[in-house]
Design a protein around this motif. Structure first.
Motif, PDB file in Angstrom:
ATOM      1  N   LEU A 189      -0.957   2.131   6.946  1.00 35.08           N
ATOM      2  CA  LEU A 189      -1.501   0.810   6.558  1.00 35.08           C
ATOM      3  C   LEU A 189      -1.471  -0.040   6.031  1.00 35.08           C
ATOM      4  N   LEU A 190      -2.472   0.807   4.980  1.00 35.53           N
ATOM      5  CA  LEU A 190      -2.668   0.899   3.538  1.00 35.53           C
ATOM      6  C   LEU A 190      -1.990   1.263   2.783  1.00 35.53           C
ATOM      7  N   LYS A 191      -0.955   2.219   2.827  1.00 36.25           N
ATOM      8  CA  LYS A 191      -0.250   2.169   2.081  1.00 36.25           C
ATOM      9  C   LYS A 191       0.436   0.857   1.728  1.00 36.25           C
ATOM     10  N   ARG A 192       1.101   0.337   2.572  1.00 36.41           N
ATOM     11  CA  ARG A 192       2.513  -0.914   2.425  1.00 36.41           C
ATOM     12  C   ARG A 192       1.142  -1.912   2.216  1.00 36.41           C
ATOM     13  N   LEU A 193       0.274  -1.801   2.552  1.00 32.77           N
ATOM     14  CA  LEU A 193      -1.204  -3.539   2.826  1.00 32.77           C
ATOM     15  C   LEU A 193      -1.679  -3.732   0.775  1.00 32.77           C
ATOM     16  N   ILE A 194      -1.315  -2.949  -0.231  1.00 37.73           N
ATOM     17  CA  ILE A 194      -1.653  -2.784  -1.474  1.00 37.73           C
ATOM     18  C   ILE A 194      -0.146  -3.382  -2.099  1.00 37.73           C
ATOM     19  N   PRO A 195       0.807  -2.809  -1.904  1.00 40.78           N
ATOM     20  CA  PRO A 195       1.833  -3.313  -2.262  1.00 40.78           C
ATOM     21  C   PRO A 195       2.464  -4.638  -2.084  1.00 40.78           C
ATOM     22  N   ALA A 196       2.040  -4.950  -0.605  1.00 37.03           N
ATOM     23  CA  ALA A 196       1.693  -6.272  -0.236  1.00 37.03           C
ATOM     24  C   ALA A 196       1.307  -7.417  -0.585  1.00 37.03           C
ATOM     25  N   GLY A 197      -0.223  -7.020  -1.577  1.00 34.74           N
ATOM     26  CA  GLY A 197      -0.877  -7.860  -2.048  1.00 34.74           C
ATOM     27  C   GLY A 197      -0.567  -7.927  -3.135  1.00 34.74           C
ATOM     28  N   ILE A 198       0.286  -7.842  -4.120  1.00 33.76           N
ATOM     29  CA  ILE A 198       0.792  -7.468  -5.398  1.00 33.76           C
ATOM     30  C   ILE A 198       2.163  -8.283  -5.194  1.00 33.76           C
ATOM     31  N   CYS A 199       2.922  -8.122  -3.996  1.00 39.06           N
ATOM     32  CA  CYS A 199       3.640  -8.798  -3.584  1.00 39.06           C
ATOM     33  C   CYS A 199       3.415 -10.483  -3.348  1.00 39.06           C
ATOM     34  N   ALA A 200       2.699 -11.356  -2.845  1.00 40.50           N
ATOM     35  CA  ALA A 200       2.388 -11.902  -2.190  1.00 40.50           C
ATOM     36  C   ALA A 200       1.862 -12.666  -3.839  1.00 40.50           C
ATOM     37  N   LEU A 214       5.687   3.440 -12.121  1.00 42.82           N
ATOM     38  CA  LEU A 214       4.774   3.388 -11.521  1.00 42.82           C
ATOM     39  C   LEU A 214       5.050   3.349 -10.113  1.00 42.82           C
ATOM     40  N   VAL A 215       5.925   2.904  -9.647  1.00 43.72           N
ATOM     41  CA  VAL A 215       6.562   3.442  -8.051  1.00 43.72           C
ATOM     42  C   VAL A 215       6.726   4.245  -7.170  1.00 43.72           C
ATOM     43  N   THR A 216       7.255   5.140  -7.879  1.00 38.94           N
ATOM     44  CA  THR A 216       6.940   6.955  -7.533  1.00 38.94           C
ATOM     45  C   THR A 216       5.646   7.529  -7.745  1.00 38.94           C
ATOM     46  N   GLY A 217       5.264   7.010  -9.183  1.00 40.16           N
ATOM     47  CA  GLY A 217       3.737   7.234  -8.599  1.00 40.16           C
ATOM     48  C   GLY A 217       2.634   7.521  -7.574  1.00 40.16           C
ATOM     49  N   TYR A 218       3.170   6.323  -7.347  1.00 45.00           N
ATOM     50  CA  TYR A 218       2.060   4.992  -5.846  1.00 45.00           C
ATOM     51  C   TYR A 218       2.889   5.774  -4.453  1.00 45.00           C
ATOM     52  N   ARG A 219       3.730   6.528  -4.391  1.00 41.05           N
ATOM     53  CA  ARG A 219       4.302   7.497  -3.324  1.00 41.05           C
ATOM     54  C   ARG A 219       4.152   8.505  -3.541  1.00 41.05           C
ATOM     55  N   THR A 220       3.996   8.958  -4.487  1.00 41.39           N
ATOM     56  CA  THR A 220       3.659  10.847  -4.567  1.00 41.39           C
ATOM     57  C   THR A 220       1.548  10.283  -3.805  1.00 41.39           C
ATOM     58  N   ILE A 221       1.048  10.032  -4.893  1.00 43.52           N
ATOM     59  CA  ILE A 221      -0.314   9.454  -4.398  1.00 43.52           C
ATOM     60  C   ILE A 221      -0.596   9.073  -3.011  1.00 43.52           C
ATOM     61  N   CYS A 222      -0.151   8.013  -2.458  1.00 42.32           N
ATOM     62  CA  CYS A 222       0.093   8.089  -0.733  1.00 42.32           C
ATOM     63  C   CYS A 222       0.174   9.319   0.186  1.00 42.32           C
ATOM     64  N   GLU A 223       1.156   9.838  -0.522  1.00 43.27           N
ATOM     65  CA  GLU A 223       1.636  10.724  -0.067  1.00 43.27           C
ATOM     66  C   GLU A 223       0.210  12.077   0.592  1.00 43.27           C
ATOM     67  N   LYS A 224      -0.695  12.103  -0.038  1.00 42.19           N
ATOM     68  CA  LYS A 224      -2.438  13.095  -0.204  1.00 42.19           C
ATOM     69  C   LYS A 224      -3.151  11.791  -0.443  1.00 42.19           C
TER      70      LYS A 224
END
Length: 469
Positions: free
Chosen positions: A274-285, A381-391
Motif C-alpha cells: 500500500l505504501l509502496k504505491r501510495l508515494i508514486p501515486a501522490g507524485i503522479c497526482a 530514481l525509479v530503480t532506487g525506489y523499487r530497491t528501497i521498497c523491497e526492504k
C-alpha cells in the motif's frame, strides 16, 4: 561570553560529545570519517573559502576552480578508492546491478565531447565521481546500518552546533545581505540560507528516524541517553531552521517526517504494498494537477508558508531558461551551461541577479544533459525506489532512505537538488547503502547455503539403526 571563549567551549563540547557519545558503536570503521569530511565540505564551504577565499561567483572562478580544493578532494577520492580496493570491492558486480546509475554517469562523461569547455566539464565530472566513491565506503562496510548512522550523526554533531556558534558569535561569516533589498539572512557556516535549510532538513529527518527506530528499546539506559541527545539536537535543528527562513526545507521536513512515520505504522508493516504505491501515486497526482489542469500546487504551498506565489522569482528564471533554446536532446554538456559567454549573457539580460543555478533540479539536468540525461536520471530514481521498497519491512535503514527519496523529488522542484550538494549526497548514502546491504545479504545467504550443501554431501550416509532384541 567572548567569541574566542565561545569557540573554545564549542570545541571542548564537540570532543566530549564525540568521545562520550552514547550512540557510538565501537565496531564502526575509522574509514567512515572520509565520507563525513567530504559531506562536511560539500555542506559548508570549500577549503579555499575557509582559508580566506572569495565567496563571490566570478565567471572565471567558476571555470578554473581552486588548486587547494582540487588537492583535498583528490586526496579524499584516492583514500576512498584505496579503502575499496583493500576490501576487495566487486566493481563489476556493483556496476551491473546499478545499470541505470552506470548509464547516467557514462552519458554524463560522454557529454564532455560536445561541451564548450570539455576540460572544465571533465574536471567537474571527475570531482563529482568522488561523491559515489566516498559513499561506497559506507556501502562496503560490514555493518551498513551503523555506518550510515555514524556518518549522519557525526555530520550533524559537526554542523548544527557550529552553525549556532557562528550565528550567535560570528555574524561576519554567518549573516548575508540581499544585494537588491538589503535584507539580512542567516547562513551559519554554509554559503546561503537555503543551504542552511538543507542542513536542518537532513538533521531533522535523521534524528526523527533514529528516535522511531530506537523507541521500542527506550527502557534500556543506553537507549534513553541516545534519545535525550536526539531530542536536544532536534530542538537545535528547529531553532536553526527558523533562523534560516527556508520555506522549501520546512515543507520538505514535514513531508519527510510524515513518510518515515507512515513506514513505521502498523498498517504499513501489515500492508507494505500500500505504501509502496501510495508515494508514486501522490507524485503522479502532483504532476497531473500541475501540468494537466494548470493547478499550481507549488504556488498554493508558497502562500500557505507566507511566500510569494511566484516562488521568489523562480518561475521567471524557469521561463527565461526554457526560452534560451539549448539542445533539448543532449544538452550543453556536463555542468557546462553556467559557464563562459552564456553565463555572462544571462547575468546581463535576465535581470535576475548573478545566479548560477536553475533553482529546479529537473531543469538543471535538462540544460546540461538534455532529455537523454533526464530520462536516465529518472530511471535511476525509479530503480532506487523499487530497491528501497523491497526492504521496507525488513531493514530499518529503508524507512530513512524512502524519506530522503521522497524529499529529494519534491525539493528538486524549487532547488537544484540533483547537483553535487548535501541533499544529493544524503540520498545516495541511503539508496546505495540499502541496495548494497540487500545484495550483501543475498550473497552471504548464498554462500552459507552452498557451504551447507557441500557439508551435507560430504557426510557419510546414515545407517539404519537396528533395535536390540
Amino acid at each position: 561570553m567572548s567569541p574566542s571563549v565561545a569557540l573554545f567551549v564549542w570545541f571542548v563540547l564537540l570532543v566530549g560529545l564525540l568521545w562520550l557519545d552514547p550512540a557510538k558503536d565501537r565496531g564502526t570503521s575509522v574509514a567512515l570519517w572520509i565520507p563525513v569530511i567530504w559531506m562536511f565540505i560539500i555542506g559548508t564551504r570549500l577549503p579555499s573559502q575557509w582559508f580566506g577565499g572569495q565567496m563571490g561567483q566570478a565567471a572565471q572562478a567558476l571555470e578554473e576552480g581552486n588548486p587547494l580544493d582540487r588537492t583535498i578532494s583528490s586526496a579524499l577520492i584516492l583514500l576512498a578508492f584505496g579503502i575499496m580496493m583493500s576490501r576487495s570491492f566487486k566493481w563489476d558486480v556493483f556496476l551491473v546491478r546499478n545499470l541505470s546509475l552506470t548509464a547516467f554517469l557514462g552519458f554524463a562523461l560522454l557529454s564532455v565531447l560536445w561541451s564548450d569547455y570539455p576540460f572544465v566539464a571533465f574536471k567537474r565530472w571527475f570531482r563529482d565521481l568522488g561523491n559515489y566513491l566516498v559513499m561506497l565506503v559506507a556501502v562496503s562496510d560490514p555493518n551498513p546500518l551503523e555506518a550510515v548512522r555514524a556518518i549522519l550523526r557525526r555530520l550533524c554533531y559537526l554542523l548544527i552546533p557550529l552553525c549556532i556558534l557562528t550565528i550567535k558569535y560570528y555574524p561576519g561569516i554567518s549573516k548575508q545581505y540581499d544585494m537588491w533589498t538589503g535584507l539580512a539572512s542567516y547562513s551559519g557556516v554554509t554559503t546561503s540560507k537555503n543551504m542552511l535549510g538543507v542542513v536542518c532538513l537532513i538533521s531533522g529527518l535523521f534524528f526523527f528516524w533514529d528516535i522511531l527506530t530506537r523507541w521500542p528499546g527506550r527502557k534500556e539506559r543506553r537507549t534513553r541517553r541516545i534519545l535525550l541527545v536526539n531530542i536536544a539536537f532536534i530542538a537545535m535543528t528547529l531553532w536553526l531552521l527558523n533562523m534560516s527562513d527556508s520555506a522549501t526545507s520546512r515543507v520538505c521536513l514535514v513531508l519527510g517526517c510524515l513518510v518515515i512515520a507512515a513506514v513505521h505504522t502498523k498498517t504499513a508493516r501489515n500492508h507494505p504494498a500500500l505504501l509502496k504505491r501510495l508515494i508514486p501515486a501522490g507524485i503522479c497526482a502532483y504532476v497531473v494537477l500541475a501540468f494537466g489542469f494548470g493547478f499550481d500546487i507549488s504556488a498554493e504551498i508558497a502562500r500557505l508558508v507566507g511566500r510569494n506565489p511566484n516562488l521568489t522569482d523562480r518561475t521567471r528564471i524557469w521561463l527565461f531558461l526554457l526560452g534560451m533554446n539549448t539542445n533539448s536532446l543532449l544538452g550543453t554538456g556536463y555542468e557546462s551551461f553556467w559557464l563562459g559567454p552564456r553565463l555572462q549573457w544571462f547575468w546581463r539580460s535576465a535581470g535576475l541577479g548573478r545566479i548560477n543555478e536553475a533553482h529546479n533540479g529537473y531543469l538543471e539536468i535538462y540544460l546540461n544533459l538534455g532529455l537523454t540525461g533526464l530520462t536516465l536520471l529518472l530511471g535511476f530514481l525509479v530503480t532506487g525506489y523499487r530497491t528501497i521498497c523491497e526492504k521496507l519491512t525488513t531493514s530499518k535503514l529503508a524507512s530513512l532512505a524512502v524519506g530522503f527519496w521522497t524529499v529529494l523529488l519534491f525539493y528538486s522542484v524549487t532547488e537544484a537538488g540533483f547537483r553535487s550538494g548535501l541533499m544529493w549526497l544524503t540520498f545516495l548514502l541511503g539508496t546505495l547503502t540499502v541496495s548494497g546491504h540487500v545484495r550483501n545479504q543475498e550473497q552471504r545467504l548464498g554462500k552459507f547455503s552452498a557451504v551447507e550443501e557441500t557439508e551435507r554431501r560430504q557426510l557419510p550416509p546414515l545407517e539404519p539403526v537396528v533395535p536390540e532384541r
